[in-house]
Design an enzyme around this catalytic site. Structure first.
Site, PDB file in Angstrom:
ATOM      1  CE  LYS A 192      44.491  51.184  37.180  1.00 41.17           C
ATOM      2  NZ  LYS A 192      45.112  51.030  38.484  1.00 41.17           N
ATOM      3  CD  GLN A 231      46.183  53.125  41.413  1.00 39.35           C
ATOM      4  OE1 GLN A 231      45.284  52.780  40.656  1.00 39.35           O
ATOM      5  NE2 GLN A 231      47.460  52.819  41.194  1.00 39.35           N
ATOM      6  CG  ASP A 249      44.339  45.480  41.267  1.00 43.19           C
ATOM      7  OD1 ASP A 249      44.624  45.477  40.060  1.00 43.19           O
ATOM      8  OD2 ASP A 249      44.478  46.469  41.998  1.00 43.19           O
TER       9      ASP A 249
END
Ligand code: NDP
Length: 295
Positions: free
Chosen positions: A54, A98, A121
Site C-alpha cells: 500500500k 490494518q 477503508d
C-alpha cells in the site's frame, strides 16, 4: 468454451494511472497533496506485506504516504492516540488501520474512532450506514473494486441474480449492498446456508468471499455466469512451498463460467487501486473541491 479471464491487475493499473493524473492535477492547481496514513500494529507477516504494498503504490501515485508501526503489545489507548493524531493532521486525508488487530485492542472501537471523512477503508458505522441507505459514503475498497469489474464486464447489472457467499462487514455485506444498488436480485449466503451448491447455480453473478481454499467447485457455477473470487488463501504445495488460491476452484469453474477473476491478479490489485481512489475522494471532499476528471 473456457471463461474469459477478468484481468484485475491490468484494470487496476489503469485506475492507478488515472489516480496519479488526479494527484498531479490537485498539486498543480491547488497545491494539495493527498495523504494516506497506514497504521500497523504487530508483526503479522501477511499484514506487513499488504502495508508495504500500500505504501509503495501510494508513493507511486504521487501521494504522501505515512506508515505508523506499533508493537504487538500496544494498548488500545496507544492505538487510539495515533488515530486521534491522524484525525487532526490536515496533511492526512485517509487513515487505514490494518486488520486484524491484536486481541487486547477492540477493532470496532478503533475503526469507529477514525474520522468518517478520513475512513478510506469504509468500515466506520457512519459509512456503512450511509452506504446502506444510498447516501454518499466511503465504500470499502474490495467491494468497490468488484462492482467496478462487474460493470466493466457486464454493463447494466439490472435484474441479474447475484449470490454473495460470505457476510462479513468488510466484504460480503457491502458487496451485497452495492449489487442491490445496481438493481440485482441479491442473496447473501453464509456458513448456515442450506444447499449452497444449488443456490450458487442460480447466480448470474457469483461473488465468493469465504476464506476457504477452492471451496466453490465447477459444478456450482451456472453456465455463462460471471464469477468474482475475493478469497486469498495460501496453501502448502509439494516441497514445502506454498501458493495462493481463491475460494473458487479456478480450473473447474473456468469450464462453466462466462468470465472469472483469477487469484492472484483479480480482485486483490483492485482493492489497493481503490484505496487510492478513496484517498483522492476524501481529499477532494475535505477541501470542498470537485474530484478531477482524468481520462
Ligand atoms: P470472514 O472470515 O470475515 O467471513 C467469511 C464468511 O464466509 C462468513 O460470513 C462465513 O459465514 C462464510 N463462510 C465460512 N465458511 C463457509 C461455508 N463453508 N459455507 C458458506 N459460507 C461460509 O472473511 P472476509 O470477508 O474478511 O474475507 C473472505 C476472504 O476474502 C478471505 O479469503 C480473505 O483473505 C479475502 N479477502 C480478500 C481481499 C482482497 O483484496 N482480495 C480483501 C479482504 C478479504 P458465517 O458468517 O456464517 O460465519
Amino acid at each position: 468454451m473456457v471463461a474469459e479471464r477478468i484481468d484485475g491487475k491490468a484494470y487496476a493499473q489503469t485506475v492507478r494511472e488515472r489516480v496519479a493524473g488526479q494527484v498531479a492535477f490537485l498539486k498543480s492547481k491547488y497545491d494539495i497533496t493527498p495523504g494516506l496514513a497506514v497504521v500497523l500494529v504487530g508483526e503479522d507477516p501477511a499484514s506487513q506485506v499488504y502495508v508495504r504494498n500500500k505504501n509503495k503504490v501510494t508513493v507511486e501515485a504521487g501521494m504522501k504516504s505515512e506508515e505508523i508501526r506499533l508493537e504487538k503489545d500496544a494498548t488500545q489507548a496507544e492505538v487510539l492516540a495515533v488515530v486521534d493524531r491522524l484525525n487532526n493532521d490536515p496533511t492526512i486525508h485517509g487513515i487505514l488501520v490494518q486488520l486484524p488487530l491484536p486481541p487486547q485492542v477492540d477493532e470496532m472501537a478503533v475503526i469507529n474512532a477514525i474520522d468518517p471523512a478520513k475512513d478510506v477503508d469504509g468500515f466506520h458505522v457512519i459509512n456503512s450506514g450511509r452506504q446502506a441507505v444510498g447516501l454518499d459514503a466511503m465504500v470499502p475498497c474490495t467491494p468497490l473494486g468488484c462492482i467496478t469489474l462487474l460493470k466493466e464486464r457486464i454493463g447494466d447489472l439490472s435484474g441479474l441474480n447475484a449470490v454473495v457467499v460470505g457476510r462479513s462487514n468488510i466484504v460480503g455485506k457491502p458487496m451485497a449492498s452495492l449489487l442491490l444498488a445496481e438493481n440485482c436480485t441479491v442473496t447473501i449466503a453464509h456458513s448456515k446456508t442450506k444447499d449452497l451448491p444449488g443456490l450458487c447455480r442460480t447466480a448470474d453473478i457469483l461473488v465468493a468471499a469465504v476464506g476457504r481454499p477452492e471451496m466453490i467447485r465447477g459444478d456450482w457455477v451456472k453456465d455463462g455466469a460471471t464469477v468474482i473470487d475475493v478469497g486469498i488463501n495460501r496453501i502448502e504445495t509439494e516441497g514445502g512451498k506454498s501458493r495462493l488460491v481463491g475460494d473458487v476452484c479456478y480450473p473447474e469453474a473456468e469450464q462453466k463460467a462466462g468470465a472469472i477473476t483469477p487469484v492472484p491478479g483479480g480482485v486483490g490489485p483492485m482493492t489497493i487501486a481503490f484505496l487510492l481512489v478513496n484517498t483522492v475522494t476524501a481529499c477532494c471532499r475535505s477541501n470542498n473541491i470537485e474530484i478531477p476528471e482524468i481520462e
